[in-house]
Design a protein around this motif. Structure first.
Motif, PDB file in Angstrom:
ATOM      1  N   GLY A  49      34.967  46.755  13.676  1.00 16.55           N
ATOM      2  CA  GLY A  49      35.980  47.762  13.396  1.00 16.55           C
ATOM      3  C   GLY A  49      35.374  49.060  12.899  1.00 16.55           C
ATOM      4  N   LEU A  50      34.372  48.966  12.017  1.00 21.78           N
ATOM      5  CA  LEU A  50      33.701  50.177  11.526  1.00 21.78           C
ATOM      6  C   LEU A  50      32.996  50.917  12.659  1.00 21.78           C
ATOM      7  CD1 LEU A  50      32.276  48.911   8.123  1.00 21.78           C
ATOM      8  CD2 LEU A  50      34.154  50.534   8.469  1.00 21.78           C
ATOM      9  N   TRP A  51      32.392  50.154  13.553  1.00 22.31           N
ATOM     10  CA  TRP A  51      31.745  50.764  14.722  1.00 22.31           C
ATOM     11  C   TRP A  51      32.792  51.496  15.566  1.00 22.31           C
ATOM     12  CZ3 TRP A  51      32.427  49.137  19.932  1.00 22.31           C
ATOM     13  CH2 TRP A  51      31.629  49.824  20.846  1.00 22.31           C
ATOM     14  N   MET A  52      33.944  50.849  15.806  1.00 27.03           N
ATOM     15  CA  MET A  52      35.020  51.487  16.568  1.00 27.03           C
ATOM     16  C   MET A  52      35.560  52.723  15.840  1.00 27.03           C
ATOM     17  SD  MET A  52      37.312  48.493  18.312  1.00 27.03           S
ATOM     18  CE  MET A  52      38.581  49.663  18.701  1.00 27.03           C
ATOM     19  N   LEU A  53      35.657  52.631  14.522  1.00 23.27           N
ATOM     20  CA  LEU A  53      36.160  53.748  13.719  1.00 23.27           C
ATOM     21  C   LEU A  53      35.236  54.958  13.872  1.00 23.27           C
ATOM     22  CD1 LEU A  53      38.244  54.695  11.540  1.00 23.27           C
ATOM     23  CD2 LEU A  53      36.586  53.920   9.848  1.00 23.27           C
ATOM     24  N   LEU A  54      33.943  54.746  13.714  1.00 19.15           N
ATOM     25  CA  LEU A  54      32.986  55.853  13.860  1.00 19.15           C
ATOM     26  C   LEU A  54      33.003  56.415  15.276  1.00 19.15           C
ATOM     27  CD1 LEU A  54      29.949  54.565  11.784  1.00 19.15           C
ATOM     28  CD2 LEU A  54      31.484  56.451  11.230  1.00 19.15           C
ATOM     29  N   THR A  55      33.067  55.530  16.258  1.00 20.98           N
ATOM     30  CA  THR A  55      33.128  55.977  17.651  1.00 20.98           C
ATOM     31  C   THR A  55      34.379  56.811  17.889  1.00 20.98           C
ATOM     32  OG1 THR A  55      31.924  54.004  18.359  1.00 20.98           O
ATOM     33  CG2 THR A  55      33.148  55.188  20.050  1.00 20.98           C
ATOM     34  N   GLY A  56      35.518  56.339  17.383  1.00 20.98           N
ATOM     35  CA  GLY A  56      36.768  57.068  17.551  1.00 20.98           C
ATOM     36  C   GLY A  56      36.741  58.425  16.883  1.00 20.98           C
ATOM     37  N   LEU A  57      36.198  58.482  15.665  1.00 16.24           N
ATOM     38  CA  LEU A  57      36.105  59.760  14.954  1.00 16.24           C
ATOM     39  C   LEU A  57      35.209  60.745  15.704  1.00 16.24           C
ATOM     40  CD1 LEU A  57      35.866  58.517  11.259  1.00 16.24           C
ATOM     41  CD2 LEU A  57      37.820  59.668  12.350  1.00 16.24           C
ATOM     42  N   LEU A  58      34.071  60.268  16.192  1.00 18.38           N
ATOM     43  CA  LEU A  58      33.167  61.145  16.949  1.00 18.38           C
ATOM     44  C   LEU A  58      33.802  61.604  18.254  1.00 18.38           C
ATOM     45  CD1 LEU A  58      29.751  59.369  16.332  1.00 18.38           C
ATOM     46  CD2 LEU A  58      30.494  61.576  15.437  1.00 18.38           C
ATOM     47  N   LEU A  59      34.519  60.701  18.910  1.00 14.26           N
ATOM     48  CA  LEU A  59      35.194  61.046  20.149  1.00 14.26           C
ATOM     49  C   LEU A  59      36.278  62.087  19.903  1.00 14.26           C
ATOM     50  CD1 LEU A  59      35.157  60.251  23.145  1.00 14.26           C
ATOM     51  CD2 LEU A  59      36.872  58.525  22.619  1.00 14.26           C
ATOM     52  N   ALA A  60      37.067  61.893  18.858  1.00 14.11           N
ATOM     53  CA  ALA A  60      38.123  62.860  18.520  1.00 14.11           C
ATOM     54  C   ALA A  60      37.528  64.220  18.148  1.00 14.11           C
ATOM     55  CB  ALA A  60      38.980  62.317  17.384  1.00 14.11           C
ATOM     56  N   GLN A  61      36.439  64.196  17.379  1.00  9.99           N
ATOM     57  CA  GLN A  61      35.794  65.455  16.990  1.00  9.99           C
ATOM     58  C   GLN A  61      35.251  66.191  18.215  1.00  9.99           C
ATOM     59  OE1 GLN A  61      32.185  64.999  14.786  1.00  9.99           O
ATOM     60  NE2 GLN A  61      32.132  67.128  14.120  1.00  9.99           N
ATOM     61  N   ALA A 100      42.284  64.559  26.193  1.00  6.08           N
ATOM     62  CA  ALA A 100      42.185  63.129  26.505  1.00  6.08           C
ATOM     63  C   ALA A 100      41.196  62.453  25.554  1.00  6.08           C
ATOM     64  CB  ALA A 100      41.751  62.931  27.951  1.00  6.08           C
ATOM     65  N   MET A 101      40.117  63.158  25.245  1.00  5.54           N
ATOM     66  CA  MET A 101      39.139  62.611  24.301  1.00  5.54           C
ATOM     67  C   MET A 101      39.724  62.503  22.898  1.00  5.54           C
ATOM     68  SD  MET A 101      35.652  64.528  25.579  1.00  5.54           S
ATOM     69  CE  MET A 101      34.663  63.943  24.223  1.00  5.54           C
ATOM     70  N   VAL A 102      40.505  63.492  22.496  1.00  2.00           N
ATOM     71  CA  VAL A 102      41.146  63.455  21.174  1.00  2.00           C
ATOM     72  C   VAL A 102      42.099  62.259  21.105  1.00  2.00           C
ATOM     73  CG1 VAL A 102      42.770  64.625  19.633  1.00  2.00           C
ATOM     74  CG2 VAL A 102      40.908  65.913  20.701  1.00  2.00           C
ATOM     75  N   ILE A 103      42.914  62.089  22.139  1.00  2.00           N
ATOM     76  CA  ILE A 103      43.876  60.979  22.159  1.00  2.00           C
ATOM     77  C   ILE A 103      43.146  59.639  22.153  1.00  2.00           C
ATOM     78  CG2 ILE A 103      45.651  59.851  23.566  1.00  2.00           C
ATOM     79  CD1 ILE A 103      46.498  62.728  24.425  1.00  2.00           C
ATOM     80  N   ALA A 104      42.106  59.509  22.973  1.00  2.00           N
ATOM     81  CA  ALA A 104      41.337  58.266  23.002  1.00  2.00           C
ATOM     82  C   ALA A 104      40.683  57.996  21.650  1.00  2.00           C
ATOM     83  CB  ALA A 104      40.281  58.321  24.102  1.00  2.00           C
ATOM     84  N   GLY A 105      40.179  59.033  21.016  1.00  3.38           N
ATOM     85  CA  GLY A 105      39.556  58.884  19.703  1.00  3.38           C
ATOM     86  C   GLY A 105      40.546  58.432  18.650  1.00  3.38           C
ATOM     87  N   VAL A 106      41.741  59.042  18.666  1.00  2.70           N
ATOM     88  CA  VAL A 106      42.772  58.658  17.690  1.00  2.70           C
ATOM     89  C   VAL A 106      43.214  57.213  17.922  1.00  2.70           C
ATOM     90  CG1 VAL A 106      45.159  59.120  16.963  1.00  2.70           C
ATOM     91  CG2 VAL A 106      43.550  61.012  17.252  1.00  2.70           C
ATOM     92  N   LEU A 107      43.394  56.831  19.181  1.00  5.05           N
ATOM     93  CA  LEU A 107      43.768  55.442  19.487  1.00  5.05           C
ATOM     94  C   LEU A 107      42.680  54.463  19.039  1.00  5.05           C
ATOM     95  CD1 LEU A 107      45.420  55.824  23.010  1.00  5.05           C
ATOM     96  CD2 LEU A 107      46.561  55.366  20.824  1.00  5.05           C
ATOM     97  N   SER A 108      41.431  54.858  19.218  1.00  2.00           N
ATOM     98  CA  SER A 108      40.318  54.024  18.774  1.00  2.00           C
ATOM     99  C   SER A 108      40.321  53.877  17.257  1.00  2.00           C
ATOM    100  CB  SER A 108      38.991  54.630  19.244  1.00  2.00           C
ATOM    101  OG  SER A 108      37.910  53.844  18.831  1.00  2.00           O
ATOM    102  N   VAL A 109      40.613  54.954  16.544  1.00  2.00           N
ATOM    103  CA  VAL A 109      40.677  54.905  15.074  1.00  2.00           C
ATOM    104  C   VAL A 109      41.805  53.980  14.626  1.00  2.00           C
ATOM    105  CG1 VAL A 109      41.218  56.268  13.014  1.00  2.00           C
ATOM    106  CG2 VAL A 109      39.559  57.122  14.675  1.00  2.00           C
ATOM    107  N   VAL A 110      42.966  54.093  15.269  1.00  2.00           N
ATOM    108  CA  VAL A 110      44.101  53.230  14.917  1.00  2.00           C
ATOM    109  C   VAL A 110      43.747  51.760  15.173  1.00  2.00           C
ATOM    110  CG1 VAL A 110      46.482  52.616  15.538  1.00  2.00           C
ATOM    111  CG2 VAL A 110      45.847  55.014  15.246  1.00  2.00           C
ATOM    112  N   ALA A 111      43.172  51.482  16.340  1.00  2.00           N
ATOM    113  CA  ALA A 111      42.778  50.100  16.653  1.00  2.00           C
ATOM    114  C   ALA A 111      41.726  49.600  15.668  1.00  2.00           C
ATOM    115  CB  ALA A 111      42.247  50.017  18.084  1.00  2.00           C
TER     116      ALA A 111
END
Length: 190
Positions: free
Chosen positions: A98-110, A124-135
């Protein structure tokens, strides 16, 4: 003999079918899959610690380091704890994932936020990043969600590999037929 067996297209086809069946099992049993992964992870950690202890005992006295033995004992004890407390191991693995996904999502959103003005893919990257953070947050705080997440990714990998092997088997069959036909035509020409 074994080389000949693996040259057969149908062997690759059977491997692909078995992987597809395994992926179905993985998708239907996420908690069991995470339990299995946790068990094997604990077993590997325990084995690493025990091998370190054996290596220390097998070494000549001048080569033995006290810190190496301490670290090996600690590793073996940690592996044993992981095996004795599989639910805690499952939770730890889901939190790490989950932490790995969280960091990936934050970097993707940024990254997406930086690109949104220059390129429409940024949104699309922002949306994917936010969805990754939520997951990721759901995965960190719920072992069941983590089990589903990890098993889904593993199941997809196994499924895609199985499909690729099935396609490869048919390609091997076609190529083998063409090669055999060419060889026979060359033999009949002589």
């Amino acid at each position: 003999m074994l080389k000949l067996l693996f040259r057969k297209w149908w062997v690759v086809l059977l491997q692909g079918i078995l992987l597809i069946i395994l992926s179905i099992y993985i998708f239907q049993n996420p908690v069991a899959v995470l339990t299995g992964i946790s068990f094997w992870f604990g077993l590997v950690v325990l084995a690493a610690g025990l091998l370190g202890i054996i290596g220390w005992l097998a070494a000549d006295k001048p080569e033995r380091e006290g810190m190496s033995l301490f670290w090996s004992i600690l590793t073996a004890a940690f592996g044993l704890l992981m095996l004795l407390h599989l639910f805690a191991t499952m939770k730890i693995l889901t939190v790490i994932f989950g932490l790995w996904m969280l960091l990936t999502g934050l970097l993707l959103a940024q990254s997406g936020w930086s690109l949104k003005r220059e390129n429409s893919f940024g949104w699309a990257m922002v949306i994917a990043g936010v969805l990754s953070v939520v997951a990721a947050v759901m995965m960190i705080f719920n072992v069941g969600t983590g089990a589903v997440g990890i098993s889904t990714l593993l199941g997809l990998q196994v499924l895609l590999t199985g499909i690729a092997l099935v396609l490869l088997s048919f390609a091997k069959k076609v190529v083998a037929g063409r090669v055999k036909g060419k060889i026979e035509s060359l033999k009949s020409g002589f």
